[in-house]
Scaffold this motif. Structure first.
Motif, PDB file in Angstrom:
ATOM      1  N   ALA A 199      -1.542   0.525  -5.497  1.00  0.00           N
ATOM      2  CA  ALA A 199      -2.203   1.575  -5.121  1.00  0.00           C
ATOM      3  C   ALA A 199      -3.299   1.285  -3.921  1.00  0.00           C
ATOM      4  CB  ALA A 199      -3.546   1.948  -6.539  1.00  0.00           C
ATOM      5  N   TRP A 200      -3.896   0.402  -3.829  1.00  0.00           N
ATOM      6  CA  TRP A 200      -4.585  -0.143  -2.295  1.00  0.00           C
ATOM      7  C   TRP A 200      -3.840   0.473  -1.309  1.00  0.00           C
ATOM      8  CZ3 TRP A 200      -7.117  -4.734  -0.385  1.00  0.00           C
ATOM      9  CH2 TRP A 200      -8.186  -4.691   0.695  1.00  0.00           C
ATOM     10  N   ALA A 201      -2.350  -0.441  -1.132  1.00  0.00           N
ATOM     11  CA  ALA A 201      -1.169  -0.761  -0.376  1.00  0.00           C
ATOM     12  C   ALA A 201      -1.018   1.484   0.344  1.00  0.00           C
ATOM     13  CB  ALA A 201      -0.698  -1.803  -0.399  1.00  0.00           C
ATOM     14  N   GLY A 202      -0.581   1.665  -0.716  1.00  0.00           N
ATOM     15  CA  GLY A 202       0.020   3.159  -1.246  1.00  0.00           C
ATOM     16  C   GLY A 202      -1.118   3.571  -0.282  1.00  0.00           C
ATOM     17  N   TYR A 203      -2.858   3.637  -1.000  1.00  0.00           N
ATOM     18  CA  TYR A 203      -3.331   4.326  -0.082  1.00  0.00           C
ATOM     19  C   TYR A 203      -3.620   4.098   1.486  1.00  0.00           C
ATOM     20  CZ  TYR A 203      -8.456   5.248   1.600  1.00  0.00           C
ATOM     21  OH  TYR A 203      -9.229   5.943   2.042  1.00  0.00           O
ATOM     22  N   ARG A 204      -3.509   3.282   1.798  1.00  0.00           N
ATOM     23  CA  ARG A 204      -3.299   2.223   3.004  1.00  0.00           C
ATOM     24  C   ARG A 204      -2.599   3.112   4.438  1.00  0.00           C
ATOM     25  NH1 ARG A 204      -7.386  -1.186   4.607  1.00  0.00           N
ATOM     26  NH2 ARG A 204      -6.178  -1.765   6.226  1.00  0.00           N
ATOM     27  N   LEU A 205      -1.546   3.104   3.347  1.00  0.00           N
ATOM     28  CA  LEU A 205       0.056   3.211   4.046  1.00  0.00           C
ATOM     29  C   LEU A 205      -0.020   4.263   4.971  1.00  0.00           C
ATOM     30  CD1 LEU A 205       2.759   1.740   2.397  1.00  0.00           C
ATOM     31  CD2 LEU A 205       2.082   0.988   3.951  1.00  0.00           C
ATOM     32  N   THR A 206      -0.827   5.558   3.776  1.00  0.00           N
ATOM     33  CA  THR A 206      -0.693   6.894   4.084  1.00  0.00           C
ATOM     34  C   THR A 206      -2.603   7.380   5.577  1.00  0.00           C
ATOM     35  OG1 THR A 206      -3.133   7.539   2.769  1.00  0.00           O
ATOM     36  CG2 THR A 206      -0.956   7.816   1.840  1.00  0.00           C
ATOM     37  N   MET A 207      -3.088   6.451   5.904  1.00  0.00           N
ATOM     38  CA  MET A 207      -3.964   6.269   6.762  1.00  0.00           C
ATOM     39  C   MET A 207      -2.863   5.668   8.422  1.00  0.00           C
ATOM     40  SD  MET A 207      -7.222   5.480   4.924  1.00  0.00           S
ATOM     41  CE  MET A 207      -6.976   3.751   4.789  1.00  0.00           C
ATOM     42  N   LEU A 208      -1.780   5.009   7.535  1.00  0.00           N
ATOM     43  CA  LEU A 208      -1.350   4.695   8.751  1.00  0.00           C
ATOM     44  C   LEU A 208      -0.281   5.777   9.856  1.00  0.00           C
ATOM     45  CD1 LEU A 208      -0.790   0.794   7.645  1.00  0.00           C
ATOM     46  CD2 LEU A 208      -2.573   1.881   8.760  1.00  0.00           C
ATOM     47  N   PRO A 209       0.088   6.006  11.107  1.00  0.00           N
ATOM     48  CA  PRO A 209       1.259   6.452  11.643  1.00  0.00           C
ATOM     49  C   PRO A 209       2.427   5.741  11.806  1.00  0.00           C
ATOM     50  CG  PRO A 209      -1.200   5.846  13.099  1.00  0.00           C
ATOM     51  CD  PRO A 209      -1.491   5.654  12.078  1.00  0.00           C
ATOM     52  N   GLY A 210       3.014   6.108  11.441  1.00  0.00           N
ATOM     53  CA  GLY A 210       4.229   5.718  11.615  1.00  0.00           C
ATOM     54  C   GLY A 210       4.849   5.257  10.200  1.00  0.00           C
ATOM     55  N   SER A 211       4.005   5.171   9.059  1.00  0.00           N
ATOM     56  CA  SER A 211       4.242   4.505   7.788  1.00  0.00           C
ATOM     57  C   SER A 211       5.276   5.238   7.090  1.00  0.00           C
ATOM     58  CB  SER A 211       2.973   4.562   6.855  1.00  0.00           C
ATOM     59  OG  SER A 211       2.576   5.523   6.717  1.00  0.00           O
ATOM     60  N   GLU A 212       6.296   6.690   7.269  1.00  0.00           N
ATOM     61  CA  GLU A 212       6.833   7.559   6.459  1.00  0.00           C
ATOM     62  C   GLU A 212       7.424   6.237   5.827  1.00  0.00           C
ATOM     63  OE1 GLU A 212       5.246   9.691   9.979  1.00  0.00           O
ATOM     64  OE2 GLU A 212       6.315   7.988   9.946  1.00  0.00           O
ATOM     65  N   THR A 213       8.719   6.035   6.225  1.00  0.00           N
ATOM     66  CA  THR A 213      10.033   4.861   5.552  1.00  0.00           C
ATOM     67  C   THR A 213       9.111   3.711   4.784  1.00  0.00           C
ATOM     68  OG1 THR A 213      11.059   5.398   7.655  1.00  0.00           O
ATOM     69  CG2 THR A 213      11.614   3.406   6.289  1.00  0.00           C
ATOM     70  N   LEU A 214       7.726   2.984   5.024  1.00  0.00           N
ATOM     71  CA  LEU A 214       7.254   2.484   3.857  1.00  0.00           C
ATOM     72  C   LEU A 214       6.543   3.460   2.549  1.00  0.00           C
ATOM     73  CD1 LEU A 214       5.256   0.029   6.427  1.00  0.00           C
ATOM     74  CD2 LEU A 214       6.381  -0.570   4.723  1.00  0.00           C
ATOM     75  N   LEU A 215       6.511   4.507   3.201  1.00  0.00           N
ATOM     76  CA  LEU A 215       5.690   4.972   1.553  1.00  0.00           C
ATOM     77  C   LEU A 215       7.211   5.500   0.965  1.00  0.00           C
ATOM     78  CD1 LEU A 215       3.412   7.818   3.389  1.00  0.00           C
ATOM     79  CD2 LEU A 215       2.995   5.860   1.548  1.00  0.00           C
ATOM     80  N   ALA A 216       8.217   5.610   1.390  1.00  0.00           N
ATOM     81  CA  ALA A 216       9.265   6.593   0.776  1.00  0.00           C
ATOM     82  C   ALA A 216       9.827   4.337   0.070  1.00  0.00           C
ATOM     83  CB  ALA A 216      10.458   6.578   1.901  1.00  0.00           C
ATOM     84  N   LEU A 217       9.419   3.996   0.669  1.00  0.00           N
ATOM     85  CA  LEU A 217       9.704   2.932  -0.088  1.00  0.00           C
ATOM     86  C   LEU A 217       8.688   1.891  -1.282  1.00  0.00           C
ATOM     87  CD1 LEU A 217      11.076  -0.225   2.623  1.00  0.00           C
ATOM     88  CD2 LEU A 217      12.515   1.132   0.920  1.00  0.00           C
TER      89      LEU A 217
END
Length: 147
Positions: free
Chosen positions: A53-71
């Protein structure tokens, strides 16, 4: 608030463990000597879901993380699917296939996250390590319990 959305998704995935318990079927299986003790599973998954959950939250704040959020979405879906397939339906081979796909998705997440922002990638490493143990366990059960 965003963190709690990811945490809710993790809790939903984790709730399958309460719905589809290992039970007598799992106890009757021939398991390898490296099988973790029963108490280790809820402890490990609780920690992993918090980190996830923490990693997912952090990803939302990182530009260019769209593919990671899909994963991230793909892995939580696969994670949620494994328990009812393995423990609910007793489909060891199908569980192995799901777990293999899950491992590949999480491995890709770790590599991509490390490239985007090291801390988020490191947060995901315990998940990949636990999935490696789970995959070895699932594979051993598959090989040793052909019925």
């Amino acid at each position: 608030m965003t963190f709690f959305i990811f945490l809710f998704a993790c809790c939903a995935a984790g709730s399958t463990g309460m719905l589809f318990k290992p039970g007598e079927w799992y106890k009757s299986l021939k398991k390898p000597g490296f099988t973790p003790p029963n108490w280790a599973f809820p402890v490990a998954w609780s920690i992993i879901y918090l980190l996830l959950a923490w990693a997912g939250y952090r990803l939302t704040m990182l530009p260019g993380s769209e593919t990671l959020l899909a994963l991230w979405a793909a892995q939580i879906a696969l994670n949620t699917l494994w328990t009812p397939v393995f423990f609910g339906s007793h489909r060891i081979l199908a569980g192995m296939i799901i777990l293999t796909l899950l491992w590949l998705v999480v491995a890709a997440m770790v590599v991509m996250a490390l490239q985007l922002e090291a801390l988020t990638g490191l947060i995901l490493l315990p998940y990949l390590a636990w999935l490696s143990i789970a995959a070895a366990l699932n594979f051993s059960i598959l090989c040793n319990n052909r019925r």
